[in-house]
Structure formats: C-alpha cells, structure tokens
Scaffold this active site. Structure first.
Site, PDB file in Angstrom:
ATOM      1  N   LYS A  13       0.963  -1.097   0.089  1.00 35.09           N
ATOM      2  CA  LYS A  13       0.082  -0.089  -0.066  1.00 35.09           C
ATOM      3  C   LYS A  13       0.770   1.112   0.018  1.00 35.09           C
ATOM      4  O   LYS A  13       0.541   2.185  -0.751  1.00 35.09           O
ATOM      5  CB  LYS A  13      -0.963  -0.026   1.250  1.00 35.09           C
ATOM      6  CG  LYS A  13      -1.862  -1.147   1.214  1.00 35.09           C
ATOM      7  CD  LYS A  13      -2.718  -0.870   2.455  1.00 35.09           C
ATOM      8  CE  LYS A  13      -1.867  -1.077   3.960  1.00 35.09           C
ATOM      9  NZ  LYS A  13      -1.253  -2.245   4.090  1.00 35.09           N
ATOM     10  N   ARG A  88      -9.767   0.702   8.365  1.00 36.64           N
ATOM     11  CA  ARG A  88      -9.336  -0.711   8.905  1.00 36.64           C
ATOM     12  C   ARG A  88     -10.057  -1.443   9.573  1.00 36.64           C
ATOM     13  O   ARG A  88      -9.835  -2.663   9.940  1.00 36.64           O
ATOM     14  CB  ARG A  88      -8.093  -0.316   9.782  1.00 36.64           C
ATOM     15  CG  ARG A  88      -6.839  -0.891   9.178  1.00 36.64           C
ATOM     16  CD  ARG A  88      -5.654  -0.595  10.171  1.00 36.64           C
ATOM     17  NE  ARG A  88      -4.524  -1.274  10.040  1.00 36.64           N
ATOM     18  CZ  ARG A  88      -3.531  -0.812   9.266  1.00 36.64           C
ATOM     19  NH1 ARG A  88      -3.417   0.474   8.589  1.00 36.64           N
ATOM     20  NH2 ARG A  88      -2.402  -1.456   9.466  1.00 36.64           N
ATOM     21  N   ARG A 127      11.825  -5.572   5.297  1.00 35.60           N
ATOM     22  CA  ARG A 127      11.628  -4.072   4.951  1.00 35.60           C
ATOM     23  C   ARG A 127      12.584  -3.100   5.864  1.00 35.60           C
ATOM     24  O   ARG A 127      12.913  -3.202   6.809  1.00 35.60           O
ATOM     25  CB  ARG A 127      10.116  -3.772   5.275  1.00 35.60           C
ATOM     26  CG  ARG A 127       9.824  -2.408   5.199  1.00 35.60           C
ATOM     27  CD  ARG A 127       8.454  -1.826   5.321  1.00 35.60           C
ATOM     28  NE  ARG A 127       7.695  -2.342   6.155  1.00 35.60           N
ATOM     29  CZ  ARG A 127       6.481  -2.190   6.378  1.00 35.60           C
ATOM     30  NH1 ARG A 127       5.581  -1.796   5.670  1.00 35.60           N
ATOM     31  NH2 ARG A 127       5.705  -2.524   7.565  1.00 35.60           N
ATOM     32  N   ARG A 160      11.336  -0.655  10.857  1.00 36.04           N
ATOM     33  CA  ARG A 160      10.085  -0.217  11.855  1.00 36.04           C
ATOM     34  C   ARG A 160      10.075  -1.220  13.114  1.00 36.04           C
ATOM     35  O   ARG A 160      10.554  -2.394  12.814  1.00 36.04           O
ATOM     36  CB  ARG A 160       8.826  -0.391  11.154  1.00 36.04           C
ATOM     37  CG  ARG A 160       8.510   1.033  10.522  1.00 36.04           C
ATOM     38  CD  ARG A 160       7.281   0.845   9.529  1.00 36.04           C
ATOM     39  NE  ARG A 160       5.882  -0.067  10.027  1.00 36.04           N
ATOM     40  CZ  ARG A 160       5.015  -0.144   9.369  1.00 36.04           C
ATOM     41  NH1 ARG A 160       5.051   0.567   8.162  1.00 36.04           N
ATOM     42  NH2 ARG A 160       3.795  -0.804   9.892  1.00 36.04           N
ATOM     43  N   ARG A 171      -0.045  -8.682  13.497  1.00 38.66           N
ATOM     44  CA  ARG A 171      -0.841  -7.653  12.742  1.00 38.66           C
ATOM     45  C   ARG A 171      -1.419  -8.303  11.674  1.00 38.66           C
ATOM     46  O   ARG A 171      -2.463  -7.946  11.037  1.00 38.66           O
ATOM     47  CB  ARG A 171       0.353  -6.828  12.179  1.00 38.66           C
ATOM     48  CG  ARG A 171       0.842  -5.562  12.924  1.00 38.66           C
ATOM     49  CD  ARG A 171       2.488  -5.152  12.475  1.00 38.66           C
ATOM     50  NE  ARG A 171       2.443  -4.581  11.217  1.00 38.66           N
ATOM     51  CZ  ARG A 171       3.337  -4.510  10.557  1.00 38.66           C
ATOM     52  NH1 ARG A 171       4.557  -4.820  10.781  1.00 38.66           N
ATOM     53  NH2 ARG A 171       3.322  -3.910   9.253  1.00 38.66           N
TER      54      ARG A 171
HETATM   55  P1  AP5 Z   1       4.897  -1.456   1.837  1.00 41.42           P
HETATM   56  O1  AP5 Z   1       4.555  -0.714   0.792  1.00 41.42           O
HETATM   57  O2  AP5 Z   1       5.760  -0.915   3.008  1.00 41.42           O
HETATM   58  O3  AP5 Z   1       3.537  -2.324   2.297  1.00 41.42           O
HETATM   59  P2  AP5 Z   1       2.397  -1.601   3.292  1.00 41.42           P
HETATM   60  O4  AP5 Z   1       1.087  -2.290   2.636  1.00 41.42           O
HETATM   61  O5  AP5 Z   1       2.405  -0.258   3.316  1.00 41.42           O
HETATM   62  O6  AP5 Z   1       2.404  -2.443   4.632  1.00 41.42           O
HETATM   63  P3  AP5 Z   1       2.487  -1.661   6.130  1.00 41.42           P
HETATM   64  O7  AP5 Z   1       3.160  -2.694   6.954  1.00 41.42           O
HETATM   65  O8  AP5 Z   1       2.798  -0.358   6.063  1.00 41.42           O
HETATM   66  O9  AP5 Z   1       1.146  -1.888   6.476  1.00 41.42           O
HETATM   67  P4  AP5 Z   1       0.387  -1.797   7.683  1.00 41.42           P
HETATM   68  O10 AP5 Z   1      -1.122  -1.804   7.287  1.00 41.42           O
HETATM   69  O11 AP5 Z   1       0.711  -2.959   8.493  1.00 41.42           O
HETATM   70  O12 AP5 Z   1       1.197  -0.693   8.420  1.00 41.42           O
HETATM   71  P5  AP5 Z   1       0.606   0.823   8.742  1.00 41.42           P
HETATM   72  O13 AP5 Z   1       1.903   1.838   8.792  1.00 41.42           O
HETATM   73  O14 AP5 Z   1      -0.610   1.121   7.908  1.00 41.42           O
HETATM   74  O15 AP5 Z   1       5.861  -2.659   1.462  1.00 41.42           O
HETATM   75  C1  AP5 Z   1       6.307  -3.764   2.299  1.00 41.42           C
HETATM   76  C2  AP5 Z   1       7.442  -4.267   1.652  1.00 41.42           C
HETATM   77  O16 AP5 Z   1       7.524  -5.162   0.615  1.00 41.42           O
HETATM   78  C3  AP5 Z   1       8.672  -3.227   1.674  1.00 41.42           C
HETATM   79  O17 AP5 Z   1      10.003  -3.869   2.129  1.00 41.42           O
HETATM   80  C4  AP5 Z   1       8.559  -2.965   0.109  1.00 41.42           C
HETATM   81  O18 AP5 Z   1       9.858  -2.654  -0.421  1.00 41.42           O
HETATM   82  C5  AP5 Z   1       8.324  -4.513  -0.494  1.00 41.42           C
HETATM   83  N1  AP5 Z   1       7.527  -4.309  -1.606  1.00 41.42           N
HETATM   84  C6  AP5 Z   1       6.157  -3.573  -1.952  1.00 41.42           C
HETATM   85  N2  AP5 Z   1       5.964  -4.084  -3.055  1.00 41.42           N
HETATM   86  C7  AP5 Z   1       6.868  -5.127  -3.738  1.00 41.42           C
HETATM   87  C8  AP5 Z   1       6.640  -5.864  -4.793  1.00 41.42           C
HETATM   88  N3  AP5 Z   1       5.783  -5.811  -5.691  1.00 41.42           N
HETATM   89  N4  AP5 Z   1       7.479  -6.947  -4.640  1.00 41.42           N
HETATM   90  C9  AP5 Z   1       8.393  -7.185  -3.762  1.00 41.42           C
HETATM   91  N5  AP5 Z   1       8.574  -6.637  -2.537  1.00 41.42           N
HETATM   92  C10 AP5 Z   1       7.763  -5.519  -2.637  1.00 41.42           C
HETATM   93  O19 AP5 Z   1       0.143   0.517  10.297  1.00 41.42           O
HETATM   94  C11 AP5 Z   1       0.897   0.293  11.432  1.00 41.42           C
HETATM   95  C12 AP5 Z   1       0.288   0.292  12.632  1.00 41.42           C
HETATM   96  O20 AP5 Z   1      -0.446   1.690  12.949  1.00 41.42           O
HETATM   97  C13 AP5 Z   1      -1.183  -0.517  12.951  1.00 41.42           C
HETATM   98  O21 AP5 Z   1      -0.494  -2.048  13.318  1.00 41.42           O
HETATM   99  C14 AP5 Z   1      -1.994  -0.051  13.868  1.00 41.42           C
HETATM  100  O22 AP5 Z   1      -1.440  -0.223  15.209  1.00 41.42           O
HETATM  101  C15 AP5 Z   1      -1.558   1.522  13.598  1.00 41.42           C
HETATM  102  N6  AP5 Z   1      -2.651   1.934  12.424  1.00 41.42           N
HETATM  103  C16 AP5 Z   1      -2.470   2.455  11.213  1.00 41.42           C
HETATM  104  N7  AP5 Z   1      -3.497   2.709  10.678  1.00 41.42           N
HETATM  105  C17 AP5 Z   1      -4.387   2.559  11.515  1.00 41.42           C
HETATM  106  C18 AP5 Z   1      -6.092   2.738  11.535  1.00 41.42           C
HETATM  107  N8  AP5 Z   1      -6.627   3.169  10.503  1.00 41.42           N
HETATM  108  N9  AP5 Z   1      -6.643   2.216  12.453  1.00 41.42           N
HETATM  109  C19 AP5 Z   1      -6.044   1.893  13.729  1.00 41.42           C
HETATM  110  N10 AP5 Z   1      -4.686   1.586  13.921  1.00 41.42           N
HETATM  111  C20 AP5 Z   1      -3.923   2.064  12.759  1.00 41.42           C
HETATM  112 MG    MG Z   2       2.450   1.221   4.989  1.00 45.44          MG
END
Ligand code: AP5
Ligand code: MG
Ligand code: ZN
Length: 219
Positions: A13, A88, A127, A160, A171
C-alpha cells in the site's frame, strides 16, 4: 478522485500509494505514517498510539478517525486523496462514509492489493523505511541505490519497530479479523477491485492505474 488502498500489512500500500500520489498529484494519507510521526515527536497522541502499535493492535478508532477527518478537510485534498491504511474496520469505514457525505464527497474506488501470507512475512521482515519521507525499501527485493539511504530524499532508512516476527504475526491476524470484511463492504457497493500484488512494483502500479482508468462498476 478519492481512492482507498486496501491490503494486508506488507501488501505494498505504501509503495504503490507513493507513486500514485506523484502520478495523480493528490496526497497519500497513510494513517501509519501519521501515527509514526507522532510517536517520533512524542506527542500525547503518539505516546498513546505506541502502546497499540508495538503490539500490532489497532489504535482506537476515536483517535484515528479524528486524525483522518482533519487531514481530509485540508486544502490539498480538494482534488482527491489516496487513503493508505484507513479504514481498517467496518466502524472506520462507516464514519468515513458519513463524513465524506457531509462534505459532498464520496469514495470512488477501493483497490485491494492481494498478496499471500508467506510473501507478506518475507516482505515485512526485510523491509526498511525512510525516516523522512516514508518510502519503503526491502533488503532483497527493493534495495535503494545507496545502501542505507533513501533514493527519493537522501535520508536515513531504518527498520520499523513493528516489523519483528511476533508483531508481524499479530498484525496479520488483526488484518484478517478486522480489515478483511471491508472487501465485502466495498464490494457490496460496487466500489471494490482486487489487484494481484505479486510481481514487479511497476507492473502492479500499471495494473492499479488500469483499474482506476476503468473506474468502479458504479461509474
Ligand atoms: P509496503 O509498501 O511498505 O507495504 P504496506 O502495505 O504499506 O505495509 P504496512 O506494513 O505499512 O501496512 P500496515 O497496514 O501493517 O502498516 P501501517 O503503517 O498502515 O511494502 C512492504 C515491503 O514489501 C517493503 O519492503 C517493500 O519494499 C516491499 N514490496 C512492495 N511491493 C513489492 C513488490 N511488488 N515485490 C516485492 N516487494 C515489494 O500501520 C501500522 C500500525 O499503525 C498498525 O499496526 C496500527 O497499530 C496503526 N494503525 C495504522 N492505521 C490505523 C487505523 N486506520 N486504525 C487503527 N490503527 C491504525
Ligand atoms: Mg504502509
Ligand atoms: Zn526518503
């Protein structure tokens, strides 16, 4: 264009949101990035959020929803926005919908990036993220040109806190229980499109842009 990027932790994402934001010139709103910025600067919100984030749990809706509503009301969102990591759960989706309705706006498309669990774990455990602009890299799949340094802004990249094995498992579980129902929620409204998230980053970007060009089944 008001877009939602859905997908499990590690689906891509953040990676895709960044490129789409540059291409369509609309902001990417990543709740995770906003929360991490608050954790870093030790705001009241950040201190509270960290407890949940470190466990891989969702931060309480009240906190996150207000954060997003404030963000969507800012001027740079007039032509659209890309939500990354929000909504979410069903409650967040419902509040988003009513807030947008009040503003005379709506979600145009929810794009789900599909990646199998084994691959998600591989991606998350390798990552690295830019401290300044949030760009995502991977120690094997997506390395920056200069080791340890962001291609986009030259800042330091780091791992991270929640990309540890136990937290990754938590997660993924939270995603399956809380977030997965959103596929049906947006599907039922004719707004959901799923994209195969396996393949090169560029190929996936192209598939998402094709899906956007075709629009939702409502339009
Ligand atoms: P990346 O693009 O970073 O993936 P992502 O989908 O953004 O994954 P996240 O871990 O950021 O999602 P998340 O939902 O757990 O975290 P968030 O920050 O939202 O890609 C991942 C890896 O793969 C990278 O190394 C990249 O280089 C690689 N990659 C990408 N595309 C590729 C490809 N095609 N081929 C190979 N490799 C590839 O949330 C974190 C925390 O915040 C949550 O746990 C929660 O506690 C809180 N939080 C956030 N939003 C909310 C909400 N709305 N409500 C409540 N709590 C929330
Ligand atoms: Mg992300
Ligand atoms: Zn950067």
């Amino acid at each position: 264009m008001n877009l939602i990027l859905l997908g499990a932790p590690g689906a891509g994402k953040g990676t895709q949101g960044k490129t789409l934001s540059e291409t369509y010139k609309i902001p990417q709103i990543s709740t995770g990035d906003i929360l991490r910025a608050n954790v870093r600067s030790k705001t009241q919100l950040g201190v509270k959020a960290k407890e949940f984030m470190d466990k891989g749990a969702l931060v309480p809706d009240g906190v996150v929803v207000n954060m997003v509503v404030d963000r969507i009301r800012q001027d740079d969102c007039v032509n659209g926005f890309i939500l990354d990591g929000f909504p979410r759960n069903l409650n967040q989706a419902a509040v988003l919908e009513s807030t947008l309705r009040e503003m005379g706006k709506k979600i145009d498309l929810a794009i789900g990036i599909d990646v199998e669990r084994k691959e998600l774990v591989r991606r998350l455990s390798g990552r690295r993220v830019c401290r300044k602009c949030g760009a995502s890299y991977h120690v094997i799949f997506n390395t920056p040109v200069n080791i340890g340094m962001c291609d986009k802004c030259g800042s330091e990249i780091y791992q991270r806190d929640d990309d540890k094995e136990e937290t990754i498992e938590a997660r993924l579980k939270v995603y399956e229980q809380e977030t997965l129902p959103l596929i049906e929620y947006y599907g039922g409204k004719g707004l959901y499109k799923s994209i195969d998230g396996i393949g090169s980053v560029d190929k996936i970007t192209k598939d998402i842009m094709d899906a956007i060009a075709k629009g939702s089944s409502n339009s």
